[in-house]
Write an enzyme that holds these catalytic residues in place. Structure first.
Site: not given
Ligand code: PEP
Length: 263
Positions: A15-17, A104, A106, A176, A182, A222, A243-244
């Site tokens: 997920n590049w957000k 998600h 967010e 999640e 994040g 994470s 994500g990251g």
């Molecule tokens: C996400 O955005 O779905 C996510 C899990 O982010 P991260 O891996 O950065 O925690």
């Protein structure tokens, strides 16, 4: 029509957000393609990247023929209409998207997306030949208040009630925990396993006995190259939503390789 998504496949989705322009996304995608060609180990699990809307076309072009899937981060439930600023499932499918992330945290917690909206989007994604990745998860206060199971049951039941088991089987769930996204705080294997079991038993109740065991459930929060193998060693974890670390090609590829190695 895309071939049906197989039963409980291993999947690592990035997920590049709201990161990377079209040109930057294309360059990043080309790095994934090179990594896949150089180290096919990670190809033992399905891999998808979900860039922001404006980068979808360029990233899709860069990924063509590589076997890495394209996905989007959200969609509107209607196929078209007067919905300024929104993007529909058929538009995503026409760009070559296979996946779409729905609900998600967010969006649920930052943009007020409700369980009801997520349920509508899930049905719309299925109608539009996209494989939905349905995100569920509790806030830190909910975990600390002993409400994790209650939240997961509510979110899963709201999304899946009324779907047939056969159709639901083609979807993917992502657990999640919001406090792990994040933040660098990854859930313990036990916390993830317990949550995945709650999700599977809720799917059993809503869709019929045995259904939960047929649906892939990813862990997200994470995940990185250092902790992925430990998480994937848990039989109830079928992959990851990342994500990251999905913006770092070498890390993302190591996560995919760890998922593939876990078999
Ligand atoms: C996400 O955005 O779905 C996510 C899990 O982010 P991260 O891996 O950065 O925690």
């Amino acid at each position: 029509m895309a071939a049906p998504w197989p039963r409980r496949p291993r999947l690592v989705a990035g997920n590049w957000k709201m990161h990377r322009t079209s040109a930057e996304g294309s360059a990043l995608a080309r790095e994934f393609v090179l990594l896949r060609a150089a180290d096919p180990a990670g190809g033992g699990c399905a891999v998808a990247v979900c860039p922001p809307y404006p980068a979808l076309a360029a990233v899709g072009d860069a990924l063509r023929g590589s076997g890495v899937y394209l996905g989007a981060q959200n969609m509107h439930a209607e196929p078209q209409g007067a919905f300024t600023g929104e993007v529909s499932g058929p538009m995503l499918a026409s760009l070559g998207c296979r996946f779409v992330i729905l609900g998600h945290s967010e969006r649920r917690h930052g943009m007020g997306e409700t369980d009801e909206q997520v349920a509508k989007k899930l049905r719309a994604a299925l109608r539009d030949d996209l494989t939905p990745i349905v995100c569920v998860g509790e806030l830190l206060a909910e975990r600390e208040g002993g409400k994790t199971a209650e939240v997961l049951v509510r979110q899963v039941a709201a999304a899946y009630s009324g779907l047939s088991a056969e159709v639901a089987r083609t979807t993917v769930v992502a657990y999640e925990p919001v406090w792990a996204i994040g933040t660098g705080k990854v859930a313990t294997t036990e916390q993830a396993r317990d949550a995945h079991r709650v999700i599977r038993s809720t799917l059993d109740q809503v869709l019929g006995s045995g259904s939960g065991g047929q649906i892939a459930i990813l862990y997200g929060g994470s995940v990185n190259a250092g902790n992925a193998a430990t998480l994937f060693a848990e039989a109830d974890i079928d992959g990851a939503l990342v994500g990251g670390a999905s913006l770092e090609p070498a890390s993302f590829w190591k996560i995919a390789a760890a998922a593939a190695a876990a078999g």
